[in-house]
Design a protein around this motif. Structure first.
Motif, short mmCIF file in Angstrom:
data_model
loop_
_atom_site.label_atom_id
_atom_site.label_comp_id
_atom_site.label_asym_id
_atom_site.label_seq_id
_atom_site.Cartn_x
_atom_site.Cartn_y
_atom_site.Cartn_z
N LEU A 86 -3.04 -11.05 -2.95
CA LEU A 86 -1.92 -10.19 -3.63
C LEU A 86 -2.72 -8.90 -4.05
O LEU A 86 -2.01 -8.15 -4.50
CB LEU A 86 -1.53 -10.94 -4.81
CG LEU A 86 -0.90 -12.20 -4.94
CD1 LEU A 86 -0.54 -12.87 -6.22
CD2 LEU A 86 0.25 -11.84 -4.40
N THR A 87 -3.84 -8.87 -3.78
CA THR A 87 -4.66 -7.56 -4.32
C THR A 87 -5.43 -6.88 -3.07
O THR A 87 -5.20 -5.69 -2.93
CB THR A 87 -5.52 -7.85 -5.28
OG1 THR A 87 -5.11 -8.27 -6.62
CG2 THR A 87 -6.21 -6.51 -5.92
N VAL A 88 -6.43 -7.81 -2.53
CA VAL A 88 -7.24 -6.98 -1.44
C VAL A 88 -6.58 -6.51 0.04
O VAL A 88 -6.72 -5.20 0.23
CB VAL A 88 -8.43 -7.90 -1.15
CG1 VAL A 88 -9.12 -7.42 -0.07
CG2 VAL A 88 -9.26 -8.25 -2.46
N ALA A 117 0.65 -0.44 14.20
CA ALA A 117 0.43 -1.77 14.42
C ALA A 117 -0.87 -2.44 13.60
O ALA A 117 -0.58 -3.64 13.18
CB ALA A 117 0.03 -1.73 15.96
N VAL A 118 -1.88 -1.67 13.37
CA VAL A 118 -2.88 -2.30 12.50
C VAL A 118 -2.48 -2.58 11.28
O VAL A 118 -2.65 -3.67 10.71
CB VAL A 118 -4.06 -1.45 12.42
CG1 VAL A 118 -5.19 -2.05 11.66
CG2 VAL A 118 -4.91 -1.33 13.84
N VAL A 119 -1.73 -1.51 10.51
CA VAL A 119 -1.18 -1.77 9.10
C VAL A 119 -0.36 -2.72 9.14
O VAL A 119 -0.09 -3.57 8.19
CB VAL A 119 -0.88 -0.36 8.62
CG1 VAL A 119 0.08 -0.47 7.44
CG2 VAL A 119 -1.84 0.71 8.56
N THR A 120 0.73 -2.87 10.00
CA THR A 120 1.73 -3.83 10.08
C THR A 120 0.99 -5.52 10.40
O THR A 120 1.59 -6.34 9.53
CB THR A 120 2.84 -3.54 10.99
OG1 THR A 120 3.24 -2.32 10.95
CG2 THR A 120 3.78 -4.85 11.36
N THR A 121 0.25 -5.49 11.12
CA THR A 121 -0.60 -6.68 11.15
C THR A 121 -1.28 -7.15 10.01
O THR A 121 -1.25 -8.34 9.51
CB THR A 121 -1.63 -6.61 12.17
OG1 THR A 121 -1.05 -6.23 13.73
CG2 THR A 121 -2.49 -7.88 12.65
N ILE A 122 -1.91 -6.15 9.12
CA ILE A 122 -2.46 -6.48 7.79
C ILE A 122 -1.55 -6.96 6.97
O ILE A 122 -1.64 -8.08 6.07
CB ILE A 122 -3.27 -5.45 7.24
CG1 ILE A 122 -4.40 -5.20 8.24
CG2 ILE A 122 -3.86 -5.77 6.00
CD1 ILE A 122 -5.31 -3.69 7.80
N ASN A 123 -0.21 -6.32 6.97
CA ASN A 123 0.84 -6.71 5.85
C ASN A 123 1.20 -8.06 6.37
O ASN A 123 1.82 -8.82 5.50
CB ASN A 123 1.72 -5.66 5.91
CG ASN A 123 1.14 -4.52 4.97
OD1 ASN A 123 0.48 -4.77 4.04
ND2 ASN A 123 1.70 -3.47 5.46
N ALA A 124 1.75 -8.34 7.72
CA ALA A 124 1.99 -9.66 8.17
C ALA A 124 1.08 -10.79 7.84
O ALA A 124 1.83 -11.84 7.29
CB ALA A 124 2.29 -9.57 9.65
N ILE A 125 -0.14 -10.60 7.92
CA ILE A 125 -1.12 -11.52 7.69
C ILE A 125 -1.10 -12.16 5.97
O ILE A 125 -0.96 -13.04 5.43
CB ILE A 125 -2.32 -11.31 8.07
CG1 ILE A 125 -2.48 -11.42 9.64
CG2 ILE A 125 -3.51 -12.11 7.57
CD1 ILE A 125 -3.99 -10.89 10.34
N ALA A 126 -0.87 -10.98 5.38
CA ALA A 126 -0.89 -10.98 3.82
C ALA A 126 0.41 -11.89 3.54
O ALA A 126 0.64 -12.49 2.70
CB ALA A 126 -0.91 -9.81 3.08
N LEU A 127 1.52 -11.26 4.06
CA LEU A 127 2.77 -12.15 3.66
C LEU A 127 2.63 -13.70 4.12
O LEU A 127 3.33 -14.52 3.40
CB LEU A 127 4.02 -11.58 4.49
CG LEU A 127 5.50 -11.93 4.07
CD1 LEU A 127 5.57 -11.93 2.61
CD2 LEU A 127 6.28 -11.48 4.95
N ALA A 132 2.90 -16.70 1.54
CA ALA A 132 3.81 -17.67 1.74
C ALA A 132 3.24 -18.98 1.55
O ALA A 132 3.87 -20.16 1.09
CB ALA A 132 4.86 -17.70 2.98
N LEU A 133 2.24 -19.44 2.29
CA LEU A 133 1.52 -20.56 2.27
C LEU A 133 0.81 -20.91 1.00
O LEU A 133 0.95 -22.22 0.53
CB LEU A 133 0.32 -20.58 3.22
CG LEU A 133 0.79 -20.47 4.81
CD1 LEU A 133 -0.61 -20.43 5.59
CD2 LEU A 133 1.43 -21.64 5.34
N ILE A 134 0.49 -20.05 0.12
CA ILE A 134 -0.06 -20.21 -1.08
C ILE A 134 1.00 -20.47 -2.36
O ILE A 134 1.10 -21.48 -2.82
CB ILE A 134 -0.93 -18.79 -1.49
CG1 ILE A 134 -2.19 -18.84 -0.99
CG2 ILE A 134 -1.25 -19.09 -3.12
CD1 ILE A 134 -2.80 -17.63 -1.15
N GLY A 135 2.12 -19.83 -1.91
CA GLY A 135 3.20 -20.28 -2.80
C GLY A 135 3.89 -21.62 -2.62
O GLY A 135 4.21 -22.20 -3.57
#
Length: 109
Positions: free
Chosen positions: A60-62, A84-94, A98-101
């Motif tokens: 949620l933060t880093v 592509a790098v920024v989208t990949t970071i955001n996709a992994i965070a999402l 979802a798994l944590i949720g």
């Protein structure tokens, strides 16, 4: 069929599997509605609370901050494939969010 004795002095036998289920499930009456909720002990595969707290902070933060930092500095430094790098970071965070949720929702059930 075995004879089953019912009476004030008889105690029903409980097998090990039933006893384990009884140990993990606690049925209690809540509120005035008389609705029963089952409180189930968390399975051993769920995340321990310390690991959950760290992962939640990272997701949620880093990771969003890292995506913004990479996007801003990548443009200045001319990094290739920046989108592509920024989208990949955001996709992994999402995905991790979802798994944590799901993990948190499972514990609250």
């Amino acid at each position: 069929m075995a004879d089953v004795k019912h009476g004030p002095d008889s105690v029903p036998e409980v097998d090990a599997q039933s006893e384990a289920r009884l140990a993990t499930v606690d049925s209690s009456v809540t509120g005035e509605t008389g609705v029963q909720d089952e409180v189930v002990a968390a399975p051993s595969w769920l995340l321990p609370s310390g690991v959950y707290a760290v992962l939640k902070w990272v997701v949620l933060t880093v990771m969003p901050a890292l995506a913004v930092l990479v996007g801003a500095l990548g443009a200045v430094w001319g990094l290739p494939h920046l989108d592509a790098v920024v989208t990949t970071i955001n996709a992994i965070a999402l995905f991790l969010g979802a798994l944590i949720g799901v993990s948190a929702a499972t514990v609250k059930k």
